[in-house]
Every structure is written in structure tokens, then in C-alpha cells.
Motif scaffolding. Structure first.
Motif, PDB file in Angstrom:
ATOM      1  N   GLY A  66     -25.586 -10.039  23.563  1.00 22.84           N
ATOM      2  CA  GLY A  66     -26.409  -9.298  24.518  1.00 22.84           C
ATOM      3  C   GLY A  66     -26.887  -7.976  23.954  1.00 22.84           C
ATOM      4  O   GLY A  66     -28.041  -7.584  24.143  1.00 22.84           O
ATOM      5  N   ALA A  67     -26.006  -7.289  23.248  1.00 20.76           N
ATOM      6  CA  ALA A  67     -26.394  -6.020  22.640  1.00 20.76           C
ATOM      7  C   ALA A  67     -27.423  -6.230  21.542  1.00 20.76           C
ATOM      8  O   ALA A  67     -28.351  -5.434  21.395  1.00 20.76           O
ATOM      9  N   ALA A  68     -27.281  -7.309  20.786  1.00 19.17           N
ATOM     10  CA  ALA A  68     -28.257  -7.594  19.730  1.00 19.17           C
ATOM     11  C   ALA A  68     -29.635  -7.854  20.320  1.00 19.17           C
ATOM     12  O   ALA A  68     -30.644  -7.364  19.814  1.00 19.17           O
ATOM     13  N   TYR A  69     -29.678  -8.607  21.404  1.00 21.79           N
ATOM     14  CA  TYR A  69     -30.958  -8.886  22.051  1.00 21.79           C
ATOM     15  C   TYR A  69     -31.559  -7.604  22.625  1.00 21.79           C
ATOM     16  O   TYR A  69     -32.757  -7.352  22.499  1.00 21.79           O
ATOM     17  N   ALA A  70     -30.704  -6.778  23.252  1.00 18.86           N
ATOM     18  CA  ALA A  70     -31.194  -5.527  23.846  1.00 18.86           C
ATOM     19  C   ALA A  70     -31.700  -4.566  22.773  1.00 18.86           C
ATOM     20  O   ALA A  70     -32.758  -3.955  22.933  1.00 18.86           O
ATOM     21  N   VAL A  71     -30.963  -4.438  21.684  1.00 21.83           N
ATOM     22  CA  VAL A  71     -31.389  -3.534  20.609  1.00 21.83           C
ATOM     23  C   VAL A  71     -32.672  -4.052  19.961  1.00 21.83           C
ATOM     24  O   VAL A  71     -33.552  -3.262  19.600  1.00 21.83           O
ATOM     25  N   ALA A  72     -32.795  -5.371  19.832  1.00 20.65           N
ATOM     26  CA  ALA A  72     -34.018  -5.932  19.234  1.00 20.65           C
ATOM     27  C   ALA A  72     -35.236  -5.634  20.088  1.00 20.65           C
ATOM     28  O   ALA A  72     -36.279  -5.207  19.583  1.00 20.65           O
ATOM     29  N   SER A  73     -35.116  -5.823  21.390  1.00 21.08           N
ATOM     30  CA  SER A  73     -36.286  -5.588  22.247  1.00 21.08           C
ATOM     31  C   SER A  73     -36.563  -4.094  22.421  1.00 21.08           C
ATOM     32  O   SER A  73     -37.723  -3.668  22.359  1.00 21.08           O
ATOM     33  N   VAL A  74     -35.522  -3.299  22.615  1.00 21.43           N
ATOM     34  CA  VAL A  74     -35.718  -1.857  22.762  1.00 21.43           C
ATOM     35  C   VAL A  74     -36.166  -1.244  21.433  1.00 21.43           C
ATOM     36  O   VAL A  74     -37.024  -0.357  21.411  1.00 21.43           O
ATOM     37  N   GLY A  75     -35.597  -1.720  20.335  1.00 19.85           N
ATOM     38  CA  GLY A  75     -35.962  -1.176  19.027  1.00 19.85           C
ATOM     39  C   GLY A  75     -37.415  -1.452  18.675  1.00 19.85           C
ATOM     40  O   GLY A  75     -38.094  -0.588  18.113  1.00 19.85           O
ATOM     41  N   ALA A  76     -37.890  -2.631  19.006  1.00 20.58           N
ATOM     42  CA  ALA A  76     -39.295  -2.945  18.724  1.00 20.58           C
ATOM     43  C   ALA A  76     -40.225  -2.050  19.535  1.00 20.58           C
ATOM     44  O   ALA A  76     -41.227  -1.528  19.014  1.00 20.58           O
ATOM     45  N   ALA A  77     -39.894  -1.855  20.801  1.00 19.14           N
ATOM     46  CA  ALA A  77     -40.712  -0.975  21.632  1.00 19.14           C
ATOM     47  C   ALA A  77     -40.593   0.479  21.165  1.00 19.14           C
ATOM     48  O   ALA A  77     -41.562   1.243  21.220  1.00 19.14           O
ATOM     49  N   ALA A  78     -39.413   0.851  20.695  1.00 15.73           N
ATOM     50  CA  ALA A  78     -39.202   2.224  20.236  1.00 15.73           C
ATOM     51  C   ALA A  78     -40.029   2.522  18.990  1.00 15.73           C
ATOM     52  O   ALA A  78     -40.615   3.604  18.867  1.00 15.73           O
ATOM     53  N   ILE A  79     -40.082   1.577  18.076  1.00 18.69           N
ATOM     54  CA  ILE A  79     -40.882   1.781  16.864  1.00 18.69           C
ATOM     55  C   ILE A  79     -42.365   1.909  17.220  1.00 18.69           C
ATOM     56  O   ILE A  79     -43.089   2.739  16.659  1.00 18.69           O
ATOM     57  N   GLY A  80     -42.798   1.112  18.175  1.00 20.48           N
ATOM     58  CA  GLY A  80     -44.187   1.219  18.617  1.00 20.48           C
ATOM     59  C   GLY A  80     -44.487   2.558  19.257  1.00 20.48           C
ATOM     60  O   GLY A  80     -45.557   3.155  19.028  1.00 20.48           O
ATOM     61  N   ALA A  81     -43.543   3.056  20.061  1.00 17.98           N
ATOM     62  CA  ALA A  81     -43.734   4.352  20.700  1.00 17.98           C
ATOM     63  C   ALA A  81     -43.703   5.488  19.671  1.00 17.98           C
ATOM     64  O   ALA A  81     -44.483   6.443  19.759  1.00 17.98           O
ATOM     65  N   LEU A  82     -42.822   5.387  18.695  1.00 18.97           N
ATOM     66  CA  LEU A  82     -42.718   6.431  17.672  1.00 18.97           C
ATOM     67  C   LEU A  82     -43.937   6.459  16.755  1.00 18.97           C
ATOM     68  O   LEU A  82     -44.271   7.511  16.210  1.00 18.97           O
ATOM     69  N   ALA A  83     -44.580   5.319  16.602  1.00 17.96           N
ATOM     70  CA  ALA A  83     -45.775   5.285  15.749  1.00 17.96           C
ATOM     71  C   ALA A  83     -46.906   6.095  16.377  1.00 17.96           C
ATOM     72  O   ALA A  83     -47.719   6.691  15.675  1.00 17.96           O
ATOM     73  N   GLU A  84     -46.930   6.121  17.706  1.00 17.00           N
ATOM     74  CA  GLU A  84     -47.990   6.863  18.390  1.00 17.00           C
ATOM     75  C   GLU A  84     -47.602   8.307  18.704  1.00 17.00           C
ATOM     76  O   GLU A  84     -48.434   9.198  18.662  1.00 17.00           O
TER      77      GLU A  84
END
Length: 118
Positions: A66-84
Motif C-alpha cells: 500500500g505504501a509503495a502504491y501511495a508513494v508511486a502515485s503521490v511521487g509522480a504528481a509531486a514531480i509534476g508539481a515541482l517541475a512547474e
């Protein structure tokens, strides 16, 4: 599409590993109980040990998945937010840490279950 296949493959591999460890503990419990029953006045039923070990393995494995899935989805969104907006780094780090907390809670519960068996 390629990342999704990799994620599913990792989840299947984790579930298979969890099943292997759980079955190992399931069959090891009677041997442990037989060794402690001879020397101790209060022996724990081997069935209870089996289910206790299985519960600890399931809690640890499922919380890690569950943590792996949560980190994968949150991490992908986080990288997108940090790029902007790079100034969101602190907020994004907190969100990823909260997602990782799921695994830590699972390990704590697993340790509590194993301490109760002894």
C-alpha cells in the motif's frame, strides 16, 4: 503503459514473496511450539502461533504494498508539481512522507503482534 506493467509486476512479485514467507512461517510454527512446550509450563497452541505469524506477515507485506502504491502515485504528481513550481518542495516532501508512513504503521502493528505471541 510500460510503468503500469512494471508496477503490476512488482506488486505480483511482492505478493508471491509474502506468500512464500507466510507459508514458511506457517509450517515452522509447530516446530517452534514443540520446542517451547517441553520446557515451558505455559505453551502457546501451535495454531495460534501459525495465525499470529501469518497475521504479522500479512500486515507487513500489505502495508508495504500500500505504501509503495501511495508513494508511486503521490511521487509522480509531486514531480509534476515541482517541475512547474519548485517552491512547493517542502509541501511535496510532507505528502510523500505521509504516504510512506503507511509502511511504518504496518511494521509497528507487526511488532506488536509478534511481541504478543512470546
Amino acid at each position: 503503459m510500460n510503468r503500469r506493467i512494471l508496477l503490476v509486476a512488482l506488486m505480483v512479485l511482492g505478493a508471491a514473496l509474502l506468500a512464500g514467507v507466510g507459508s514458511l512461517l506457517l509450517w515452522q510454527a509447530p516446530a517452534l511450539a514443540a520446542g517451547t512446550a517441553a520446557g515451558a509450563a505455559t505453551a502457546i497452541d501451535p495454531g495460534v502461533l501459525r495465525w499470529g505469524y501469518m497475521a504479522a506477515a500479512l500486515v507487513t507485506g500489505l502495508s508495504a504494498l500500500g505504501a509503495a502504491y501511495a508513494v508511486a502515485s503521490v511521487g509522480a504528481a509531486a514531480i509534476g508539481a515541482l517541475a512547474e513550481k519548485p517552491e512547493l518542495f517542502g509541501r511535496v516532501l510532507i505528502l510523500v512522507g505521509l504516504a510512506e508512513g503507511i509502511a511504518i504503521y504496518g511494521i509497528i502493528i507487526s511488532v506488536l503482534i509478534l511481541n504478543r505471541l512470546r
